[in-house]
Design an enzyme around this catalytic site. Sequence first.
Site, mmCIF file in Angstrom:
data_model
loop_
_atom_site.group_PDB
_atom_site.id
_atom_site.type_symbol
_atom_site.label_atom_id
_atom_site.label_comp_id
_atom_site.label_asym_id
_atom_site.label_seq_id
_atom_site.Cartn_x
_atom_site.Cartn_y
_atom_site.Cartn_z
ATOM 1 C CE1 TYR A 100 44.480 67.842 56.349
ATOM 2 C CE2 TYR A 100 44.488 66.204 55.119
ATOM 3 C CZ TYR A 100 45.093 66.775 56.555
ATOM 4 O OH TYR A 100 45.618 65.918 57.287
ATOM 5 C CE LYS A 152 47.873 65.040 60.246
ATOM 6 N NZ LYS A 152 48.968 66.253 59.864
ATOM 7 N NE ARG A 171 50.518 67.707 65.737
ATOM 8 C CZ ARG A 171 49.323 68.235 65.788
ATOM 9 N NH1 ARG A 171 49.028 69.790 66.829
ATOM 10 N NH2 ARG A 171 48.336 67.697 65.140
ATOM 11 C CG ASN A 214 50.641 67.036 62.450
ATOM 12 O OD1 ASN A 214 50.706 66.602 61.802
ATOM 13 N ND2 ASN A 214 50.523 68.566 62.681
ATOM 14 C CG HIS A 219 43.383 65.698 61.395
ATOM 15 N ND1 HIS A 219 42.962 67.087 61.386
ATOM 16 C CD2 HIS A 219 42.034 65.307 61.438
ATOM 17 C CE1 HIS A 219 41.742 67.728 60.946
ATOM 18 N NE2 HIS A 219 41.199 66.655 61.739
ATOM 19 N NE ARG A 273 43.484 71.535 67.597
ATOM 20 C CZ ARG A 273 43.200 71.719 66.196
ATOM 21 N NH1 ARG A 273 43.584 70.218 65.432
ATOM 22 N NH2 ARG A 273 43.949 72.874 65.642
ATOM 23 C CD GLU A 298 38.029 66.852 60.846
ATOM 24 O OE1 GLU A 298 38.779 67.761 59.915
ATOM 25 O OE2 GLU A 298 38.849 66.740 62.361
ATOM 26 C CB THR A 332 49.912 72.685 63.464
ATOM 27 O OG1 THR A 332 50.169 73.814 63.895
ATOM 28 C CG2 THR A 332 48.335 72.374 64.255
#
Length: 143
Positions: free
Chosen positions: A51, A11, A104, A124, A127, A87, A138, A93
């Site tokens: 989204y 991002k 993160r 954050n 994605h 993940r 995706e 998140t």
Amino acid sequence: MCAQQTLVAFKPDAIENAVVGQILSRFENEGLQVHEMKTVDVSDELLERHYNEHVGESYYPGLVEYMQERPVIACLLEGEDAVSRVRELLGDTDPAVAEPGTIRGDFGSDSFTEADRDGRAVRNLVHASATTDEAEKEIELWF
């Protein structure tokens, strides 16, 4: 364990803070390989499709604004149990509560939640697809 692919999208804040290489290194150090990578000027249509469950929420306009601040780097990672491993490496998140040692937790600095003040989206860093089904959808959307 099974080899699989997952989408990771760096991002605007990851790019702005110059941590893409460090984050990518963490994935590679865990045995995940970059299968494909590209820079994407994110359109309204792409964001709406990506989204779609968030369209209409109070924070959605802020999310669109955030994701269009600069191009996003879309990355197709591949490896054993890639979806769950990515993940896990990312952490929560919400960077404010992400554990130290996660991406993160170490690189994130935002404390907003998705539906927080004035409709601003949480910054954050990355994605990542949450499930194998989501990853398939995706990857098709972004690549």
